[in-house]
Design a protein around this motif. Structure first.
Motif, mmCIF file in Angstrom:
data_model
loop_
_atom_site.group_PDB
_atom_site.id
_atom_site.type_symbol
_atom_site.label_atom_id
_atom_site.label_comp_id
_atom_site.label_asym_id
_atom_site.label_seq_id
_atom_site.Cartn_x
_atom_site.Cartn_y
_atom_site.Cartn_z
ATOM 1 N N ASN A 169 0.625 13.922 -5.904
ATOM 2 C CA ASN A 169 0.850 12.563 -6.409
ATOM 3 C C ASN A 169 1.266 11.611 -5.295
ATOM 4 O O ASN A 169 0.919 10.429 -5.302
ATOM 5 C CB ASN A 169 1.925 12.569 -7.503
ATOM 6 C CG ASN A 169 1.431 13.159 -8.805
ATOM 7 O OD1 ASN A 169 0.236 13.192 -9.059
ATOM 8 N ND2 ASN A 169 2.348 13.630 -9.633
ATOM 9 N N LYS A 200 0.341 11.730 -2.215
ATOM 10 C CA LYS A 200 -0.747 11.440 -1.266
ATOM 11 C C LYS A 200 -1.337 10.058 -1.526
ATOM 12 O O LYS A 200 -1.807 9.385 -0.612
ATOM 13 C CB LYS A 200 -1.834 12.515 -1.370
ATOM 14 C CG LYS A 200 -1.434 13.846 -0.759
ATOM 15 C CD LYS A 200 -2.535 14.890 -0.953
ATOM 16 C CE LYS A 200 -2.105 16.239 -0.372
ATOM 17 N NZ LYS A 200 -3.140 17.292 -0.602
ATOM 18 N N ASN A 201 -1.352 9.673 -2.799
ATOM 19 C CA ASN A 201 -1.709 8.297 -3.166
ATOM 20 C C ASN A 201 -0.414 7.617 -3.577
ATOM 21 O O ASN A 201 -0.033 7.651 -4.741
ATOM 22 C CB ASN A 201 -2.718 8.300 -4.315
ATOM 23 C CG ASN A 201 -3.109 6.904 -4.738
ATOM 24 O OD1 ASN A 201 -2.905 5.942 -4.004
ATOM 25 N ND2 ASN A 201 -3.655 6.787 -5.936
ATOM 26 N N LYS A 233 1.807 1.748 -9.805
ATOM 27 C CA LYS A 233 1.892 3.197 -9.961
ATOM 28 C C LYS A 233 3.350 3.643 -9.862
ATOM 29 O O LYS A 233 4.108 3.179 -9.006
ATOM 30 C CB LYS A 233 1.063 3.902 -8.883
ATOM 31 C CG LYS A 233 1.061 5.424 -9.047
ATOM 32 C CD LYS A 233 0.258 6.128 -7.959
ATOM 33 C CE LYS A 233 0.358 7.637 -8.125
ATOM 34 N NZ LYS A 233 -0.336 8.384 -7.063
ATOM 35 N N THR A 242 0.807 -1.231 0.000
ATOM 36 C CA THR A 242 0.000 0.000 0.000
ATOM 37 C C THR A 242 0.834 1.272 0.000
ATOM 38 O O THR A 242 0.279 2.365 0.040
ATOM 39 C CB THR A 242 -0.933 0.018 1.221
ATOM 40 O OG1 THR A 242 -0.135 -0.090 2.408
ATOM 41 C CG2 THR A 242 -1.920 -1.143 1.165
ATOM 42 N N ASP A 243 2.148 1.147 -0.014
ATOM 43 C CA ASP A 243 2.998 2.337 0.014
ATOM 44 C C ASP A 243 4.184 2.132 -0.918
ATOM 45 O O ASP A 243 4.278 1.126 -1.629
ATOM 46 C CB ASP A 243 3.469 2.633 1.449
ATOM 47 C CG ASP A 243 3.484 4.132 1.741
ATOM 48 O OD1 ASP A 243 3.963 4.887 0.868
ATOM 49 O OD2 ASP A 243 3.019 4.543 2.816
#
Length: 434
Positions: free
Chosen positions: A104, A106-107, A88, A59-60
């Motif tokens: 960008n 932040k997600n 991503k 998730t990161d």
């Protein structure tokens, strides 16, 4: 990992020997030292290695790639978007809008690419969470040291407490790896002295007095003709001086150096890639790590002081297992240890025609990927215009909010005249000459 699908996206028939060795040797949670010449395909090699470390459910940020220049960051982003589909990717670099980058982040992306100074900025501002960063890539590490980024890289690495894999690439041999990298043991893939990866260069010299250098360069360009040429200078003012000469002779070209705005630098490279011009005049900023397609000839209007820099410049032509010509313009008194006295002299005293300008020009279109526009949409739009045939459209590059397309130069006015009120995917677009 679907290697065949990746190669198709990159328009490559097969991995080269170095890339295959990296893929075979590298395993997750191991360190990799990749030493290979400029132009040998290191970006794809470490991208394939990186894919072995990524988890689709994270998730990161999982991987951080540090690079010495913004152009290299953007090139790596382009390659990774074709290799790491489904992940991503975010690119951060000096000259880019910091607010856009913060938004960008932040997600969080799976892969973060950045220059040292900009990554330090985001770490200081706590815009980056490093808890899940398990992989670090130090690309063109020798160049980063040369540019003085050691302290910034050390600061960044100190913040990466969960690292399991470190990948370091370099185009020159290293006596030792600095302690701050944290690399004490590693798998090594070394192609610096590999015969098959050595470029097949033909090097020639032109010896003229200093007051005749510009004239000699011009005659050489005319003799070379319509080939793709990269001209290297040591200083920006020399780049601008040559540009003025060519402009006065109405020879289409572009310039590339650190004094230009980032957008102008990117456009110059884009137009060189899509064959809108055949001549690019540059400083050593273009010597390494840039996505420049095969070039027919390199001209050293001014020679670099170090042999390594000379080697990196020449790596822009004669890519792995290819051929290329290198021309050196020297003053009679100049003597460089790395330039042999036995180099053949190129005669440039003939009567040559001016080199023909490219038949293509670049147009800007105010729509891109985030408008759901792709290359097929752009081709379809252009072919619906009067007098435009398929062969009139060249290379297309689609970016987030804009696109660039090479079209036959003779048709630019026609396209601009008939496309003012056009739409692509229901969106009104503007088309401008670049």
């Amino acid at each position: 990992m679907q290697i065949e699908a990746i190669l198709n996206k990159l328009h490559i028939s097969a991995l080269n020997e170095m890339q295959q060795e990296v893929l075979d040797k590298f395993q997750e949670k191991e360190n990799l030292l990749l030493l290979s010449p400029t132009g040998s395909g290191k970006t794809l090699a470490f991208a394939l290695a990186l894919m072995k470390t990524l988890k689709p459910d994270a998730t990161d940020i999982q991987a951080l790639i540090l690079v010495p220049t913004r152009e290299l960051a953007l090139q790596i982003e382009q390659v990774l978007k074709k290799v790491a589909t489904g992940f991503k990717i975010t690119c951060c670099y000096g000259g880019h809008d910091t607010k856009t980058e913060r938004n960008n982040l932040k997600n969080p992306p799976a892969i973060l690419i950045g220059t040292p100074g900009r990554i330090v900025y985001h770490l200081d501002g706590k815009y980056i969470n490093t808890d899940q960063i398990k992989t670090l890539v130090l690309d063109e590490f020798d160049k980063s040291l040369e540019l003085g980024f050691q302290d910034q890289m050390s600061f960044i690495i100190d913040h990466l407490q969960q690292l399991e894999t470190r990948i370091l690439t370099s185009a020159t041999a290293m006596k030792e790896i600095p302690d701050f990298t944290g690399i004490s043991s590693s798998i090594e893939v070394n192609y610096l002295n590999h015969i098959q990866s050595a470029p097949a260069l033909t090097i020639k010299k032109v010896v003229v007095p200093v007051q005749k250098k510009l004239e000699a360069l011009f005659n050489l360009l005319c003799k070379i003709g319509n080939q793709k040429v990269l001209i290297f200078c040591n200083h920006r003012d020399a780049v601008d001086h040559i540009s003025e000469l060519l402009q006065n002779r109405e020879i289409i070209h572009d310039v590339f150096h650190g004094g230009l705005e980032q957008s102008d630098r990117e456009l110059a490279l884009l137009k060189f890639r899509n064959n809108s011009n055949h001549i690019l005049i540059t400083t050593d900023l273009a010597a390494r790590g840039l996505d420049i397609p095969e070039i027919d000839a390199i001209i050293h209007y001014q020679l670099p002081y170090k042999e390594d820099d000379f080697t990196h410049r020449n790596g822009r032509t004669a890519r792995m297992q290819a051929k290329g010509e290198v021309f050196i313009i020297l003053k009679p008194e100049e003597d460089y240890p790395y330039v042999s006295n036995e180099i053949e002299t190129e005669q440039i005293d003939g009567d040559y025609d001016l080199p023909k300008n490219s038949e293509f020009a670049t147009l800007y279109i105010s729509a891109g990927k985030k408008d759901k526009v792709n290359k097929i949409d752009i081709v379809g739009f252009l072919l619906n215009l009067d007098q435009i045939e398929k062969n009139d459209v060249g290379i297309i590059e689609v970016k987030d909010r804009e696109s660039f397309v090479a079209v036959k130069r003779a048709l630019v006015s026609t396209i601009l005249k008939h496309s003012n009120l056009g739409k692509i995917k229901g969106k009104k677009i503007r088309i401008l000459r670049s």
